[in-house]
Scaffold this motif. Structure first.
Motif, mmCIF file in Angstrom:
data_model
loop_
_atom_site.group_PDB
_atom_site.id
_atom_site.type_symbol
_atom_site.label_atom_id
_atom_site.label_comp_id
_atom_site.label_asym_id
_atom_site.label_seq_id
_atom_site.Cartn_x
_atom_site.Cartn_y
_atom_site.Cartn_z
ATOM 1 N N ASP A 51 0.829 -1.222 0.000
ATOM 2 C CA ASP A 51 0.000 0.000 0.000
ATOM 3 C C ASP A 51 0.859 1.266 0.000
ATOM 4 O O ASP A 51 0.764 2.120 0.881
ATOM 5 N N CYS A 52 1.703 1.384 -1.040
ATOM 6 C CA CYS A 52 2.564 2.569 -1.136
ATOM 7 C C CYS A 52 2.197 3.400 -2.360
ATOM 8 O O CYS A 52 1.674 2.871 -3.349
ATOM 9 N N PRO A 53 2.465 4.708 -2.333
ATOM 10 C CA PRO A 53 2.230 5.557 -3.500
ATOM 11 C C PRO A 53 3.261 5.282 -4.581
ATOM 12 O O PRO A 53 4.373 4.812 -4.317
ATOM 13 N N VAL A 54 2.894 5.615 -5.823
ATOM 14 C CA VAL A 54 3.739 5.357 -6.992
ATOM 15 C C VAL A 54 3.880 6.632 -7.803
ATOM 16 O O VAL A 54 2.903 7.373 -7.995
ATOM 17 N N ILE A 55 5.093 6.923 -8.274
ATOM 18 C CA ILE A 55 5.271 7.951 -9.297
ATOM 19 C C ILE A 55 5.700 7.256 -10.575
ATOM 20 O O ILE A 55 6.405 6.239 -10.560
ATOM 21 N N LEU A 56 5.262 7.786 -11.706
ATOM 22 C CA LEU A 56 5.472 7.153 -13.012
ATOM 23 C C LEU A 56 6.444 7.998 -13.833
ATOM 24 O O LEU A 56 6.216 9.185 -14.050
ATOM 25 N N VAL A 57 7.539 7.372 -14.268
ATOM 26 C CA VAL A 57 8.575 8.061 -15.040
ATOM 27 C C VAL A 57 8.439 7.705 -16.514
ATOM 28 O O VAL A 57 8.266 6.531 -16.869
ATOM 29 N N ALA A 58 8.531 8.713 -17.377
ATOM 30 C CA ALA A 58 8.479 8.489 -18.826
ATOM 31 C C ALA A 58 9.628 9.237 -19.489
ATOM 32 O O ALA A 58 9.984 10.346 -19.079
ATOM 33 N N ASP A 59 10.194 8.631 -20.517
ATOM 34 C CA ASP A 59 11.349 9.189 -21.222
ATOM 35 C C ASP A 59 10.876 9.957 -22.454
ATOM 36 O O ASP A 59 10.427 9.358 -23.432
ATOM 37 N N SER B 211 -7.652 0.913 -8.553
ATOM 38 C CA SER B 211 -6.863 1.128 -7.332
ATOM 39 C C SER B 211 -5.418 1.472 -7.672
ATOM 40 O O SER B 211 -4.781 2.273 -6.979
ATOM 41 N N GLU B 212 -4.883 0.893 -8.756
ATOM 42 C CA GLU B 212 -3.509 1.178 -9.168
ATOM 43 C C GLU B 212 -3.389 2.603 -9.708
ATOM 44 O O GLU B 212 -2.408 3.293 -9.449
ATOM 45 N N ARG B 213 -4.401 3.038 -10.454
ATOM 46 C CA ARG B 213 -4.398 4.429 -10.938
ATOM 47 C C ARG B 213 -4.479 5.399 -9.761
ATOM 48 O O ARG B 213 -3.822 6.443 -9.755
ATOM 49 N N ASN B 214 -5.280 5.038 -8.768
ATOM 50 C CA ASN B 214 -5.450 5.928 -7.618
ATOM 51 C C ASN B 214 -4.160 6.095 -6.824
ATOM 52 O O ASN B 214 -3.923 7.165 -6.237
ATOM 53 N N ARG B 215 -3.354 5.054 -6.767
ATOM 54 C CA ARG B 215 -2.115 5.164 -5.986
ATOM 55 C C ARG B 215 -0.994 5.823 -6.781
ATOM 56 O O ARG B 215 0.075 6.106 -6.240
ATOM 57 N N THR B 216 -1.214 6.076 -8.068
ATOM 58 C CA THR B 216 -0.241 6.803 -8.884
ATOM 59 C C THR B 216 -0.427 8.293 -8.609
ATOM 60 O O THR B 216 -1.424 8.889 -8.999
ATOM 61 N N ILE B 217 0.543 8.902 -7.935
ATOM 62 C CA ILE B 217 0.337 10.271 -7.436
ATOM 63 C C ILE B 217 0.848 11.343 -8.393
ATOM 64 O O ILE B 217 0.575 12.529 -8.192
ATOM 65 N N GLY B 218 1.571 10.949 -9.424
ATOM 66 C CA GLY B 218 2.042 11.954 -10.367
ATOM 67 C C GLY B 218 3.088 11.392 -11.306
ATOM 68 O O GLY B 218 3.449 10.209 -11.241
ATOM 69 N N PHE B 219 3.545 12.266 -12.210
ATOM 70 C CA PHE B 219 4.433 11.835 -13.286
ATOM 71 C C PHE B 219 5.759 12.604 -13.253
ATOM 72 O O PHE B 219 5.826 13.753 -12.804
ATOM 73 N N VAL B 220 6.781 11.931 -13.763
ATOM 74 C CA VAL B 220 8.075 12.566 -13.992
ATOM 75 C C VAL B 220 8.407 12.392 -15.466
ATOM 76 O O VAL B 220 8.394 11.267 -15.985
ATOM 77 N N ILE B 221 8.647 13.496 -16.151
ATOM 78 C CA ILE B 221 9.082 13.437 -17.544
ATOM 79 C C ILE B 221 10.595 13.589 -17.552
ATOM 80 O O ILE B 221 11.136 14.589 -17.078
ATOM 81 N N GLY C 147 -5.937 14.080 -14.485
ATOM 82 C CA GLY C 147 -6.247 14.564 -13.149
ATOM 83 C C GLY C 147 -5.095 14.406 -12.172
ATOM 84 O O GLY C 147 -5.286 14.465 -10.956
ATOM 85 N N LYS C 148 -3.889 14.208 -12.717
ATOM 86 C CA LYS C 148 -2.708 14.000 -11.872
ATOM 87 C C LYS C 148 -1.616 14.987 -12.275
ATOM 88 O O LYS C 148 -1.501 15.356 -13.446
ATOM 89 N N PRO C 149 -0.779 15.381 -11.342
ATOM 90 C CA PRO C 149 0.225 16.410 -11.642
ATOM 91 C C PRO C 149 1.487 15.860 -12.300
ATOM 92 O O PRO C 149 1.876 14.707 -12.074
ATOM 93 N N VAL C 150 2.105 16.700 -13.099
ATOM 94 C CA VAL C 150 3.470 16.438 -13.547
ATOM 95 C C VAL C 150 4.372 16.979 -12.440
ATOM 96 O O VAL C 150 4.473 18.194 -12.243
#
Length: 486
Positions: free
Chosen positions: A160-168, A188-198, A220-223
């Motif tokens: 039950d930890c938050p996730v940030i998603l990295v994209a190149d 539930s997986e989308r909900n725990r994704t708290i934001g993105f890193v480009i 609906g999620k921040p970069v």
């Protein structure tokens, strides 16, 4: 510093999106801020590994992240390591020790057991550190691997930890990568994704802004951050060999790019040397003239020997030696230099015997036990210290060992030919010690005033990526402040 996440996971939209680097950067930033932080990767598949102080092996990237956090690498930082030995099979390493050789289908069933090891390690780290920064593997959007997943969202959901998603962004399609990945996740997986890193952005950030606004509107999620493309980093690669750099030095080193080449980080110091032109020679490429040929480590020595023969390397090496060239064999490459390689137990494939290159008077037999140890000693051919690590299965014996390459804790290690043209060793990382690297290059024919300090280069790069990632850390802290306010 008050970092609000006891466990934070970094996942990527693709392999090589920059997960390892982001985790290393966050570990260094948190260490700077006085946070007791440790890196963690539940499952890693890589042929680059490191030996830990507790006598096990983990992925090379986790060893780098441990350095970033100011820690000695430990097997709990990467409890499951898969080392491919063929296109369909891999050596399964649990808590630093070889557990079995499995094909992909068998390992898929084994993941339930592997998850227990993952959770045990995570709990031990939680008991020792303020925060755990977790690296995912590949992409969470790999639908065929979702069942029993322990590497990405399966682990995140379990703890039950938050996730940030990295994209190149450098490879193109960054917005599609992010939106497409989210669409493959459960609610539930989308909900725990708290934001993105480009990651790896170069150019005018103002031109990217409309895309960032669109992405935040769509999801609906921040970069959280846009990280720059940083040139000239010296960081241990997790697996893939980086593109060959342009020729710089006059001293030519050729390395066959074996299908199961392991620990190609052995050559990082040579690639950074201003007087060396190191080239990995891939399948189908002409074997170039060289001053030095180095046979690298291998996860499948007999299979890679067959590949060498198919590519014409034995004849090229013989010609190279006739013209006075030098040859070094490292680990599996050392085993290839002997008369034969025997695998009676089928450790690396089907049981059997393969003729080797016959350049050293010795034979190798694969054993069920793997030797994992950090070592230091002296060169036997020069006044120079050496340090490195052994990570191999198999033992070698024969008259060639009577003329060793090194002396480790008083014992002879490796071998040299009587004519002084061939040197073999089980030591990985031998070029990372400036003294040993200079001595080896002198032995091979390069007399240079330059030296490469890999530890210093690595440290400088860790500082650079941490500086670049400061906006990400600030955004993560601000995000929790906003959540509390809401």
């Amino acid at each position: 510093m008050n970092f609000p996440y006891s466990t934070l996971m970094v996942q990527g939209t693709t392999s090589d999106a920059g997960k390892s680097t982001v985790v290393a950067a966050l570990c260094r930033l948190l260490k700077r801020g006085g946070v007791r932080v440790a890196p963690f990767k539940p499952q890693n598949m890589a042929l680059n590994s490191a030996v830990t102080a507790d006598g096990g092996e983990i992925g090379r990237a986790q060893a780098l992240q441990a350095i970033a956090a100011g820690l000695a690498p430990h097997t709990d930082m990467n409890p499951v390591l898969l080392k491919p030995s063929s296109d369909v099979g891999a050596q399964v390493i649990i808590h630093g020790k070889v557990r079995a050789e499995m094909n992909a289908r068998d390992y898929h069933q084994y993941k339930t057991i592997a998850m227990r090891a993952v959770l045990e390690s995570h709990q031990r780290l939680l008991a020792q550190y303020d925060s755990i920064v977790v690296e995912g593997a590949g992409s969470p959007a790999e639908i065929n691997l979702r069942e029993r997943d322990i590497a990405n969202m399966g682990f995140a959901e379990e703890v039950d930890c938050p996730v940030i998603l990295v994209a190149d962004i450098d490879r193109g399609g960054v917005f599609a990568h992010i939106v497409g990945t989210l669409s493959c996740l459960s609610e539930s997986e989308r909900n725990r994704t708290i934001g993105f890193v480009i990651n790896r952005f170069r150019g005018d950030i103002s031109l990217l802004q409309p895309g960032l606004e669109w992405l935040e509107q769509q999801t609906g999620k921040p970069v959280l951050a846009v990280l720059p493309y940083l040139h000239g980093l010296f960081l241990d690669a997790e697996d893939a060999v980086q593109p060959v750099q342009a020729s710089r030095g006059a001293f030519r080193v050729a390395v066959p790019s074996l299908p199961r080449m392991s620990n190609h980080t052995d050559f990082d110091a040579l690639r950074a040397h201003p007087d060396v032109d190191l080239r990995f020679v891939r399948q189908g490429e002409a074997i170039p003239p060289a001053d030095l040929i180095i046979l690298p480590g291998s996860k499948n020595t007999r299979g890679d020997l067959e590949w060498l023969r198919a590519q014409g390397w034995p004849a090229a090496i013989d010609k190279h030696l006739r013209y006075g060239g030098k040859v070094i064999g490292i680990c599996g490459g050392f085993q290839m230099l002997g008369r034969s390689v025997t695998d009676p137990h089928g450790v690396e494939g089907a049981p059997g015997v393969s003729p080797a290159l016959g350049l050293l008077d010795m034979d190798t037999e694969m054993t069920l036990d793997k030797r994992l140890v950090q070592v230091s000693g002296e060169c036997a051919f020069a006044e120079a210290t050496v340090s490195g690590y052994e990570i191999h299965m198999g033992t070698s014996s024969g008259a060639a060992l009577e003329l060793p390459a090194f002396r480790i804790d008083g014992r002879p290690e490796g071998a040299r030919s009587a004519d002084g043209q061939i040197l073999g060793t089980y030591l990985h990382g031998l070029f990372d010690t400036p003294q040993a690297s200079a001595a080896l290059l002198r032995w091979a024919g390069l007399h240079s005033e330059h030296s490469v300090d890999t530890a210093q280069l690595r440290e400088e790069s860790l500082e650079r990526i941490a500086d670049a990632a400061q906006p990400l850390l600030d955004a993560l802290i601000a995000l929790t402040v906003e959540d509390k306010a809401a």
